[in-house]
Scaffold this active site. Structure first.
Site, short mmCIF file in Angstrom:
data_model
loop_
_atom_site.label_atom_id
_atom_site.label_comp_id
_atom_site.label_asym_id
_atom_site.label_seq_id
_atom_site.Cartn_x
_atom_site.Cartn_y
_atom_site.Cartn_z
N HIS A 7 94.83 40.69 8.72
CA HIS A 7 93.37 40.10 8.41
C HIS A 7 92.49 41.53 8.12
CE1 HIS A 7 93.49 35.84 8.99
NE2 HIS A 7 94.61 36.10 9.60
N ASP B 162 89.22 41.95 8.55
CA ASP B 162 88.18 41.91 9.49
C ASP B 162 88.84 42.01 10.87
OD1 ASP B 162 89.07 39.34 9.14
OD2 ASP B 162 87.14 38.40 9.58
N GLU C 198 99.65 27.21 14.45
CA GLU C 198 99.22 27.89 15.35
C GLU C 198 98.40 27.24 16.23
OE1 GLU C 198 96.76 32.11 15.54
OE2 GLU C 198 96.37 30.75 13.95
N ASP D 79 98.92 39.98 12.41
CA ASP D 79 97.78 39.17 12.46
C ASP D 79 96.50 40.05 12.47
OD1 ASP D 79 96.44 36.67 12.20
OD2 ASP D 79 96.75 36.34 14.49
#
Length: 371
Positions: free
Chosen positions: A27, A29, A216, A313
Site C-alpha cells: 500500500h 499510504d 483477512e 502489506d
C-alpha cells in the site's frame, strides 16, 4: 531517511536483498518514510505524535500491533493526511519506488485509494496523474543508479463507501497510463465484495484485472464473494482460506488434509494468495492458528500446492521489507533458496502484465537466483 532495511539477511551464503523479487501487495499510504511524514506534516500543519523519525517508526509499529484490522487501519489517518497535494503524492510515490528497488524488487504493484486524497482540491484524475509522475521519477532515478524496476498502479476503492463504480471507471480510464489493476480495501467484515457488484461488472466488461482484499478480517464467505461477485484473479491476503481445510491426521511432518470445495477451487485454479506474514499477525488474521509466525498457515498452504506469494502489506506499519518477510519465513519454516525462488515465480506469474512480460520477469528471476 529510507524505511529501515533490517540488515543484510543471508540464506545459504546469499544476500536475500540482492535476489530479484516481485511485490504484489504493497500500500502506498502504508509505505512512507518516517522522515518524509514529518517533513510533509510540517508543511501541511498536521500534528505528528513523535518529532524524530526513529521515534515515529516505533509509534507506527506499536500502534499497528493491536490484533485488530480496524485499529490497525487507524494509523493511516496520519499518512493519508500528508498525501493531499500533488507534490506530496509525487514525493511519496517516487520514494516508494526507490525503496522497493533498494530492497531488490524488480517489479511491483502499488495499491492506493484515490478517493482518500482529494482534501487538497485535486480531482480523482489529477491524484492518479500525480502518483504516476512520482512512480516514473522513481523509475528514472533507479535506472540512473544502474538498476531496473517497473511499478504499476492498483487503483483501489474503499469498500465502506459508495464510490466503487466511479473508481472502477477511473481505473479503466487510466489503463495504459499507469493503472494495471483494481482492488477494494478497508474494513472487510460487514462490507462484502457483493456490495460493489456494479463496479466489478464494469471491470469485467472492460477485461480489467481485479484483486480483492478477502480472507483477512472476514472468512470464507468473503473469499467466495471476491471470486463470484468480484471475479478476482488474486486474493488480497486470502489467508483464511485455510479455514476450509480440515486436518484429518498428522504424523510427524506428514499431514492428511480434507479440502472444502472453496479451498480446492482456489488451489486447483492456482488463484494467487497475496500473503503478508507480519501484517497477518498484527491484524489478527491468523489468530485462529496462533500468535507466532510459526503458527501462520503459510507453510501448510505452500506444502499443499496453493499459489502463495510473499508481501509486506504496509512497510511503515509493520516496519518491514520484502527481504525481512522472506528472512522471517526462511527462519520459521527452514526454507531454502529454492523455496524463496518459488515464491517469486508465483508472484511473477500472478502479475497484472501481458504473458510476454510475465515470461520476461520469470526469466529475470531465474537468472538472478541461479547467479
Amino acid at each position: 531517511m529510507a524505511i529501515e532495511q533490517h540488515g543484510d539477511a543471508q540464506l545459504e551464503g546469499v544476500s536475500i536483498r540482492s535476489l530479484p523479487k516481485v511485490s504484489l501487495h504493497d500500500h502506498l499510504d502504508g509505505a512512507l518514510r518516517p522522515q518524509t511524514i514529518i517533513e510533509l506534516a510540517d508543511e501541511a500543519g498536521v500534528e505528528v505524535p513523535e518529532a524524530a523519525a526513529d521515534d515515529l517508526a516505533d509509534w507506527f509499529e506499536d500502534q499497528s500491533d493491536s490484533g485488530s484490522l480496524v485499529e490497525y487501519l487507524k494509523t493511516f489517518d496520519l499518512t493519508i493526511a500528508v498525501m493531499q497535494t500533488r507534490e506530496g503524492l509525487r514525493r511519496v510515490a517516487k520514494e516508494f519506488v526507490e525503496d522497493l528497488a533498494a530492497d531488490g524488487v524488480i517489479y511491483g504493484e502499488v495499491r492506493w485509494a484515490p478517493e482518500q486524497h482529494l482534501g487538497g482540491g485535486l480531482s480523482l484524475d489529477e491524484v492518479v496523474e500525480a502518483v504516476q509522475e512520482g512512480i516514473e521519477e522513481g523509475e528514472d532515478a533507479v535506472e540512473s543508479g544502474g538498476r531496473d524496476i517497473r511499478v504499476g498502479q492498483l487503483i483501489t476503492a474503499m469498500r465502506h463507501t459508495d464510490r466503487s463504480l466511479e473508481i472502477a471507471e477511473l481505473a479503466v480510464r487510466h489503463r495504459g497510463r499507469g493503472a494495471v489493476g483494481f482492488d477494494i480495501a478497508g474494513p472487510e467484515a460487514g462490507f462484502p465484495p457483493s456490495n460493489h457488484r456494479a463496479a466489478f461488472d464494469h471491470l469485467a466488461s472492460a477485461f480489467f484485472p481485479v484483486t480483492v482484499h478477502a480472507g483477512e478480517a472476514a472468512g470464507l464467505d468473503s473469499i467466495r464473494s471476491a471470486l463470484v461477485d468480484g471475479r478476482a484473479l488474486r486474493l488480497g491476503h486470502g489467508v483464511r482460506i485455510a479455514e476450509d481445510l480440515d486436518i484429518v491426521e498428522q504424523k510427524g511432518e506428514e499431514v492428511q488434509v480434507r479440502f472444502g470445495d472453496l479451498a480446492r477451487w482456489v488451489r486447483d485454479r492456482e488463484i494467487p494468495l497475496e500473503l503478508s506474514p507480519s501484517s497477518n499477525l498484527q491484524t489478527g488474521a491468523v489468530a485462529a492458528w496462533g500468535t507466532q509466525l510459526e503458527d501462520h498457515p503459510f507453510d501448510l498452504l505452500y506444502q499443499l500446492g496453493f499459489a502463495v506469494t510473499v508481501n509486506v502489506d504496509n512497510r511503515t506499519m509493520s516496519r518491514t521489507s520484502l527481504t525481512r518477510e522472506l528472512s522471517l519465513l526462511a527462519d520459521a519454516f527452514e526454507y531454502t533458496l529454492d523455496d524463496l525462488e518459488a515464491f517469486q515465480l508465483n508472484a511473477a506469474a500472478a502479475a497484472f502484465l501481458t504473458i510476454e512480460e510475465r515470461e520476461e520477469l520469470i526469466e529475470l528471476i531465474g537468472e538472478g537466483f541461479s547467479a
